[in-house]
Design an enzyme around this catalytic site. Structure first.
Site, PDB file in Angstrom:
ATOM      1  N   ARG A 102     -25.944  -1.203  -0.916  1.00  0.00           N
ATOM      2  CA  ARG A 102     -26.735  -2.355  -1.374  1.00  0.00           C
ATOM      3  C   ARG A 102     -28.197  -2.240  -0.956  1.00  0.00           C
ATOM      4  O   ARG A 102     -29.109  -2.569  -1.710  1.00  0.00           O
ATOM      5  CB  ARG A 102     -26.115  -3.641  -0.811  1.00  0.00           C
ATOM      6  CG  ARG A 102     -26.685  -4.909  -1.395  1.00  0.00           C
ATOM      7  CD  ARG A 102     -26.148  -6.122  -0.666  1.00  0.00           C
ATOM      8  NE  ARG A 102     -24.702  -6.113  -0.579  1.00  0.00           N
ATOM      9  CZ  ARG A 102     -23.891  -6.638  -1.499  1.00  0.00           C
ATOM     10  NH1 ARG A 102     -24.401  -7.200  -2.560  1.00  0.00           N
ATOM     11  NH2 ARG A 102     -22.581  -6.595  -1.336  1.00  0.00           N
ATOM     12  N   ASP A 151     -23.798 -10.111 -15.575  1.00  0.00           N
ATOM     13  CA  ASP A 151     -25.242  -9.892 -15.501  1.00  0.00           C
ATOM     14  C   ASP A 151     -25.602  -8.617 -16.248  1.00  0.00           C
ATOM     15  O   ASP A 151     -24.736  -7.835 -16.659  1.00  0.00           O
ATOM     16  CB  ASP A 151     -25.729  -9.817 -14.047  1.00  0.00           C
ATOM     17  CG  ASP A 151     -24.966  -8.791 -13.226  1.00  0.00           C
ATOM     18  OD1 ASP A 151     -24.606  -7.725 -13.766  1.00  0.00           O
ATOM     19  OD2 ASP A 151     -24.715  -9.050 -12.037  1.00  0.00           O
ATOM     20  N   LYS A 183     -28.344 -13.207 -15.374  1.00  0.00           N
ATOM     21  CA  LYS A 183     -28.205 -13.870 -14.083  1.00  0.00           C
ATOM     22  C   LYS A 183     -29.545 -13.968 -13.381  1.00  0.00           C
ATOM     23  O   LYS A 183     -30.363 -13.056 -13.428  1.00  0.00           O
ATOM     24  CB  LYS A 183     -27.226 -13.071 -13.204  1.00  0.00           C
ATOM     25  CG  LYS A 183     -27.047 -13.609 -11.795  1.00  0.00           C
ATOM     26  CD  LYS A 183     -26.065 -12.761 -10.987  1.00  0.00           C
ATOM     27  CE  LYS A 183     -26.612 -11.413 -10.618  1.00  0.00           C
ATOM     28  NZ  LYS A 183     -25.695 -10.665  -9.733  1.00  0.00           N
ATOM     29  N   ARG A 243     -30.605 -14.850  -9.421  1.00  0.00           N
ATOM     30  CA  ARG A 243     -30.140 -15.162  -8.074  1.00  0.00           C
ATOM     31  C   ARG A 243     -31.331 -15.640  -7.239  1.00  0.00           C
ATOM     32  O   ARG A 243     -32.354 -14.962  -7.149  1.00  0.00           O
ATOM     33  CB  ARG A 243     -29.520 -13.920  -7.424  1.00  0.00           C
ATOM     34  CG  ARG A 243     -28.983 -14.171  -6.007  1.00  0.00           C
ATOM     35  CD  ARG A 243     -28.458 -12.882  -5.378  1.00  0.00           C
ATOM     36  NE  ARG A 243     -27.263 -12.398  -6.024  1.00  0.00           N
ATOM     37  CZ  ARG A 243     -26.035 -12.805  -5.728  1.00  0.00           C
ATOM     38  NH1 ARG A 243     -25.866 -13.751  -4.799  1.00  0.00           N
ATOM     39  NH2 ARG A 243     -24.991 -12.313  -6.339  1.00  0.00           N
ATOM     40  N   ASP A 276     -16.480  -7.500 -12.778  1.00  0.00           N
ATOM     41  CA  ASP A 276     -17.615  -7.205 -11.896  1.00  0.00           C
ATOM     42  C   ASP A 276     -17.190  -6.104 -10.928  1.00  0.00           C
ATOM     43  O   ASP A 276     -15.996  -5.904 -10.679  1.00  0.00           O
ATOM     44  CB  ASP A 276     -18.045  -8.456 -11.139  1.00  0.00           C
ATOM     45  CG  ASP A 276     -19.515  -8.419 -10.740  1.00  0.00           C
ATOM     46  OD1 ASP A 276     -20.168  -7.379 -10.985  1.00  0.00           O
ATOM     47  OD2 ASP A 276     -20.011  -9.410 -10.191  1.00  0.00           O
TER      48      ASP A 276
END
Length: 298
Positions: free
Chosen positions: A94, A168, A191, A193, A218
């Protein structure tokens, strides 16, 4: 000599699935914990000269990685010919950029640790966003096993009149692949966020949902807020209660309960992270990939 398949703590069930797909010898890897919290791996006899394949569950990795790192090092110390890694879920992908002053790209540092202790690695659908392939940060041979074929097969066998929905834009290409393999239409929402648990999702086209069961797909389900927001939009658009399909069932804190409360028809995940929702087996693909990488070493 046959390669040896060994599971790190928490990965025994997945290792058993791999063992059913590979002609490897299995053994028990003991991780002794000292009273002060340190670890000491102990291998079964006859590791010298053999190819060792370690299977590691790396969700919540900070509590698990040291055991893997030490096990790989001890295997080499005992004379293993090679050390491979099956990590169904690959963490630390990430943080692939610096998002705030004082941070670093931790994905690179984790990749350096794994590349320093293993000879090759296979995983399922890592979070590749700013990195286009694992080769950009890993210096060992790697293979990514896509979950799309297994997910599509499950959808085709278990959902009547499905329409695959991506929550998304990042999921677009992946969702299209799942839908093509399942033989059904797809759509992708947009999307925005604004925080870890604050997500807004666009409304879908109502005509695409008519008479079909939406299947929200997802890759990583962590807070589940994206799926929950998408579910609300789907139900407000007049669609049936959606089925949720995730690859990696991280489900932080109350995420699973919150997703259940959103009113789905079913919550299903791949078995890359052990969870009650696991229903899609990706072990055969990982077993084949590990065998290919070992064969390529000669």
């Amino acid at each position: 000599m046959k390669p040896m398949l060994l599971a790190l703590p928490g990965a025994q069930a997945f290792a058993a699935r791999l063992a059913a797909c590979l002609p490897y010898e299995t053994g028990e890897l003991e991780i002794h914990r000292f009273p002060d919290g340190e670890s000491c791996p102990r291998f079964p006899p006859a590791v010298a000269g053999r190819d060792v394949l370690l299977v590691a569950a790396l969700d919540r990795p900070d509590d698990k990685f040291m055991a893997l790192y030490l096990a790989a090092g001890v295997a080499r110390e005992l004379g293993a010919r090679s050390v491979g890694l099956v990590a169904p879920y690959l963490p630390y992908m990430r943080q692939d950029a610096v998002f705030a002053p004082g941070q670093g790209v931790t994905a690179r540092h984790f990749a350096r640790l794994v590349s320093g202790c293993c000879d090759y690695m296979v995983t399922v659908d890592p979070h590749l966003h700013r990195f286009h392939s694992l080769d950009q940060i890993y210096t060992i041979a790697t293979e990514v096993v896509p979950a799309a074929p297994a997910i599509a097969a499950w959808i085709a066998a278990n959902v009547a009149q499905p329409v695959v929905v991506g929550p998304d834009e990042e999921s677009g290409q992946w969702v299209a692949q799942v839908a093509a393999l399942a033989g059904c239409p797809s759509t992708v929402l947009s999307k925005v966020r604004s925080g870890d648990k604050a997500v807004e999702v666009s409304a879908p086209a109502a005509q695409l949902l008519a008479g079909r069961t939406p299947v929200l797909v997802d890759d990583i389900v962590s807070t589940a807020r994206t799926m929950i927001a998408a579910s609300g939009q789907l139900q407000r658009a007049g669609g049936m209660a959606p089925v949720y399909v995730g690859v990696h069932a991280l489900f932080a804190d109350d995420a699973y309960a919150a997703l259940q409360a959103a009113g789905p028809g079913r919550i299903v995940t791949c078995n890359t992270v052990a969870h009650a929702s696991n229903a899609i087996d990706v072990a055969p693909g990982l077993a084949a990939a590990a065998a290919r990488l070992l064969a390529a070493r000669g």
